[in-house]
Motif scaffolding. Structure first.
Motif, PDB file in Angstrom:
ATOM      1  N   MET A  95       0.826  -1.203   0.000  1.00 49.87           N
ATOM      2  CA  MET A  95       0.000   0.000   0.000  1.00 49.87           C
ATOM      3  C   MET A  95       0.862   1.255   0.000  1.00 49.87           C
ATOM      4  O   MET A  95       0.587   2.209  -0.740  1.00 49.87           O
ATOM      5  N   ASP A  96       1.909   1.255   0.809  1.00 51.48           N
ATOM      6  CA  ASP A  96       2.806   2.415   0.875  1.00 51.48           C
ATOM      7  C   ASP A  96       3.474   2.687  -0.476  1.00 51.48           C
ATOM      8  O   ASP A  96       3.760   3.839  -0.818  1.00 51.48           O
ATOM      9  N   LYS A  97       3.720   1.619  -1.229  1.00 49.13           N
ATOM     10  CA  LYS A  97       4.388   1.750  -2.524  1.00 49.13           C
ATOM     11  C   LYS A  97       3.406   1.971  -3.677  1.00 49.13           C
ATOM     12  O   LYS A  97       3.818   2.113  -4.827  1.00 49.13           O
ATOM     13  N   GLY A  98       2.122   2.020  -3.363  1.00 50.78           N
ATOM     14  CA  GLY A  98       1.122   2.289  -4.386  1.00 50.78           C
ATOM     15  C   GLY A  98       0.923   1.167  -5.382  1.00 50.78           C
ATOM     16  O   GLY A  98       0.504   1.396  -6.521  1.00 50.78           O
ATOM     17  N   VAL A  99       1.181  -0.060  -4.941  1.00 51.53           N
ATOM     18  CA  VAL A  99       1.043  -1.216  -5.820  1.00 51.53           C
ATOM     19  C   VAL A  99      -0.432  -1.621  -5.917  1.00 51.53           C
ATOM     20  O   VAL A  99      -1.145  -1.630  -4.911  1.00 51.53           O
ATOM     21  N   GLN A 100      -0.878  -1.955  -7.117  1.00 58.56           N
ATOM     22  CA  GLN A 100      -2.240  -2.461  -7.291  1.00 58.56           C
ATOM     23  C   GLN A 100      -2.329  -3.858  -6.692  1.00 58.56           C
ATOM     24  O   GLN A 100      -1.545  -4.744  -7.038  1.00 58.56           O
ATOM     25  N   ILE A 101      -3.288  -4.064  -5.790  1.00 56.85           N
ATOM     26  CA  ILE A 101      -3.366  -5.305  -5.023  1.00 56.85           C
ATOM     27  C   ILE A 101      -4.699  -5.995  -5.257  1.00 56.85           C
ATOM     28  O   ILE A 101      -5.766  -5.398  -5.081  1.00 56.85           O
ATOM     29  N   GLY A 102      -4.638  -7.267  -5.628  1.00 55.73           N
ATOM     30  CA  GLY A 102      -5.809  -8.131  -5.568  1.00 55.73           C
ATOM     31  C   GLY A 102      -5.785  -8.856  -4.237  1.00 55.73           C
ATOM     32  O   GLY A 102      -4.750  -8.912  -3.562  1.00 55.73           O
ATOM     33  N   GLN A 103      -6.923  -9.387  -3.827  1.00 57.77           N
ATOM     34  CA  GLN A 103      -6.948 -10.007  -2.505  1.00 57.77           C
ATOM     35  C   GLN A 103      -8.046 -11.054  -2.427  1.00 57.77           C
ATOM     36  O   GLN A 103      -9.019 -11.002  -3.184  1.00 57.77           O
ATOM     37  N   ALA A 104      -7.881 -12.026  -1.515  1.00 57.13           N
ATOM     38  CA  ALA A 104      -8.923 -13.032  -1.293  1.00 57.13           C
ATOM     39  C   ALA A 104      -8.661 -13.750   0.021  1.00 57.13           C
ATOM     40  O   ALA A 104      -7.516 -14.063   0.366  1.00 57.13           O
ATOM     41  N   ASP A 105      -9.743 -14.007   0.736  1.00 51.80           N
ATOM     42  CA  ASP A 105      -9.719 -14.923   1.870  1.00 51.80           C
ATOM     43  C   ASP A 105     -10.204 -16.269   1.336  1.00 51.80           C
ATOM     44  O   ASP A 105     -11.361 -16.412   0.949  1.00 51.80           O
ATOM     45  N   HIS A 106      -9.291 -17.240   1.298  1.00 50.56           N
ATOM     46  CA  HIS A 106      -9.608 -18.548   0.726  1.00 50.56           C
ATOM     47  C   HIS A 106     -10.057 -19.565   1.783  1.00 50.56           C
ATOM     48  O   HIS A 106     -10.067 -20.763   1.506  1.00 50.56           O
ATOM     49  N   LEU A 107     -10.364 -19.110   2.987  1.00 57.43           N
ATOM     50  CA  LEU A 107     -10.752 -19.945   4.124  1.00 57.43           C
ATOM     51  C   LEU A 107      -9.538 -20.667   4.713  1.00 57.43           C
ATOM     52  O   LEU A 107      -9.299 -20.601   5.921  1.00 57.43           O
ATOM     53  N   VAL A 108      -8.777 -21.340   3.860  1.00 53.91           N
ATOM     54  CA  VAL A 108      -7.557 -22.008   4.335  1.00 53.91           C
ATOM     55  C   VAL A 108      -6.395 -21.030   4.437  1.00 53.91           C
ATOM     56  O   VAL A 108      -5.371 -21.320   5.069  1.00 53.91           O
ATOM     57  N   SER A 109      -6.549 -19.858   3.811  1.00 56.73           N
ATOM     58  CA  SER A 109      -5.449 -18.895   3.750  1.00 56.73           C
ATOM     59  C   SER A 109      -5.992 -17.501   3.483  1.00 56.73           C
ATOM     60  O   SER A 109      -7.155 -17.328   3.110  1.00 56.73           O
ATOM     61  N   GLU A 110      -5.131 -16.509   3.686  1.00 55.95           N
ATOM     62  CA  GLU A 110      -5.406 -15.138   3.300  1.00 55.95           C
ATOM     63  C   GLU A 110      -4.336 -14.734   2.294  1.00 55.95           C
ATOM     64  O   GLU A 110      -3.154 -14.970   2.527  1.00 55.95           O
ATOM     65  N   ALA A 111      -4.755 -14.112   1.176  1.00 58.61           N
ATOM     66  CA  ALA A 111      -3.825 -13.927   0.074  1.00 58.61           C
ATOM     67  C   ALA A 111      -3.910 -12.536  -0.534  1.00 58.61           C
ATOM     68  O   ALA A 111      -4.983 -11.944  -0.637  1.00 58.61           O
ATOM     69  N   LEU A 112      -2.741 -12.039  -0.953  1.00 54.64           N
ATOM     70  CA  LEU A 112      -2.613 -10.803  -1.710  1.00 54.64           C
ATOM     71  C   LEU A 112      -2.056 -11.150  -3.085  1.00 54.64           C
ATOM     72  O   LEU A 112      -1.208 -12.044  -3.208  1.00 54.64           O
ATOM     73  N   TYR A 113      -2.514 -10.444  -4.113  1.00 56.98           N
ATOM     74  CA  TYR A 113      -2.091 -10.734  -5.477  1.00 56.98           C
ATOM     75  C   TYR A 113      -1.558  -9.471  -6.143  1.00 56.98           C
ATOM     76  O   TYR A 113      -2.223  -8.427  -6.124  1.00 56.98           O
ATOM     77  N   ILE A 114      -0.373  -9.595  -6.720  1.00 58.91           N
ATOM     78  CA  ILE A 114       0.235  -8.489  -7.454  1.00 58.91           C
ATOM     79  C   ILE A 114       0.889  -9.052  -8.723  1.00 58.91           C
ATOM     80  O   ILE A 114       0.931 -10.272  -8.916  1.00 58.91           O
ATOM     81  N   SER A 115       1.390  -8.180  -9.566  1.00 61.81           N
ATOM     82  CA  SER A 115       2.133  -8.587 -10.753  1.00 61.81           C
ATOM     83  C   SER A 115       3.462  -7.857 -10.789  1.00 61.81           C
ATOM     84  O   SER A 115       3.560  -6.702 -10.345  1.00 61.81           O
ATOM     85  N   ASP A 116       4.480  -8.520 -11.337  1.00 59.29           N
ATOM     86  CA  ASP A 116       5.770  -7.864 -11.488  1.00 59.29           C
ATOM     87  C   ASP A 116       5.784  -7.046 -12.781  1.00 59.29           C
ATOM     88  O   ASP A 116       4.779  -7.021 -13.518  1.00 59.29           O
ATOM     89  N   PRO A 117       6.865  -6.337 -13.099  1.00 61.09           N
ATOM     90  CA  PRO A 117       6.870  -5.477 -14.293  1.00 61.09           C
ATOM     91  C   PRO A 117       6.667  -6.219 -15.606  1.00 61.09           C
ATOM     92  O   PRO A 117       6.339  -5.594 -16.622  1.00 61.09           O
ATOM     93  N   ASP A 118       6.850  -7.542 -15.614  1.00 58.43           N
ATOM     94  CA  ASP A 118       6.650  -8.343 -16.819  1.00 58.43           C
ATOM     95  C   ASP A 118       5.318  -9.085 -16.807  1.00 58.43           C
ATOM     96  O   ASP A 118       5.115 -10.019 -17.598  1.00 58.43           O
TER      97      ASP A 118
END
Length: 291
Positions: A95-118
């Motif tokens: 968030m501090d770096k202004g990265v676009q973040i996807g997210q999901a609570d998968h019940l078994v886990s909590e996850a954040l999703y991003i992409s690299d420059p490629d």
């Protein structure tokens, strides 16, 4: 000969093809939190603990960036953090770096999703304790895509400093676009020995497989379309990932299963190599060889 992978099987390093090595190193250090372990001409090894390579980056000459969902290959590779506090720290950093973040609570886990420059997909996640995982009547693990508790995660990190990926960080799983789910299942389950943990082939064209009842070491989907072509030779994406079995007996059993399916194999000292039906390289070795 056992027909499935040992319960202590885990994943090791992932190698990505990138278009600009310098840019990728900066991203993976400054945004994700890896540390540079070594660097040679056109190639870098990244680590979380200062000893173990988790990510290899190699610059591809005249590279083209592979568009999302355009081919079989990488959907994302997943970085598993030791604690929920660690995930909260990563969330705050993104968030501090202004990265676009996807997210999901998968019940078994909590996850954040991003992409690299490629456009290589990255998941950063933490697992809930196994005793909290639930299973349906067929024995499949229950998973969902609920919203994460943003405030709760950030509260976990309050008052603590982000210092990159902590010791104990590992590659938790990999998730691929595939051309044919049935062929990929045959390769990864019948030959390599993973077991189906969540069968969503009919509902959403996806399959989640693992060893030792882990919710998934691998995800397979046809979201790029059935028959999706492989990535171009000079395209960015995944080159290989690593499966680590506990000992030589388990490795031999896995190799025999692959040979029985007719897979092409190469051996380089104690490491075996093969390629899945989608052109993705698979490195197989024992825990003693993974450094």
């Amino acid at each position: 000969m056992a027909n499935k992978l040992h319960a202590n099987t885990r994943l090791g390093e992932v190698k990505l093809k990138v278009s600009n090595l310098e840019r990728s190193i900066t991203f993976y250090e400054d945004i994700v939190g890896f540390r540079l372990l070594s660097r040679t001409e056109g190639k870098a090894q990244l680590t979380a603990d200062g000893k173990t390579t988790l990510l290899v980056l190699e610059e591809v000459p005249n590279a083209t960036i592979t568009p999302r969902r355009s081919s079989s290959g990488l959907y994302h590779f997943a970085i598993l953090l030791p604690t929920r506090k660690d995930l909260g720290l990563s969330l705050r950093r993104l968030m501090d770096k202004g990265v676009q973040i996807g997210q999901a609570d998968h019940l078994v886990s909590e996850a954040l999703y991003i992409s690299d420059p490629d456009l290589n997909g990255i998941e950063i996640y933490r697992d809930r304790p196994r005793e909290q995982w639930e299973y349906d009547a067929q024995g499949f693990v229950k998973m969902a895509t609920d919203p994460i508790d943003w405030e709760g995660l950030l509260a976990e990190a309050k008052g603590s400093q982000w210092n990159g990926l902590p010791d104990g960080t590992v590659i938790g799983h990999v998730h691929f676009h595939v051309a044919d789910l049935h062929k990929s299942k045959q390769f990864y389950c019948d030959a390599i020995g993973f077991e189906v943990e969540a069968d969503l082939m009919r509902q959403m064209g996806a399959l989640f497989i693992g060893a030792g009842r882990y919710h998934h070491h691998m995800g397979l989907n046809i979201w790029a379309g059935a028959g999706a072509p492989p990535v171009k030779p000079n395209g960015t994406g995944i080159e290989y990932f690593t499966i680590i079995v506990p000992n030589a007996v388990e490795l031999e059993a896995t190799i025999l299963r692959l040979k029985g399916l007719g897979a092409e194999l190469e051996q380089h000292e104690a490491v075996w190599w093969t390629t899945d039906p989608n052109g993705i390289g698979v490195q197989l070795l024992t825990a003693s060889e993974f450094i």
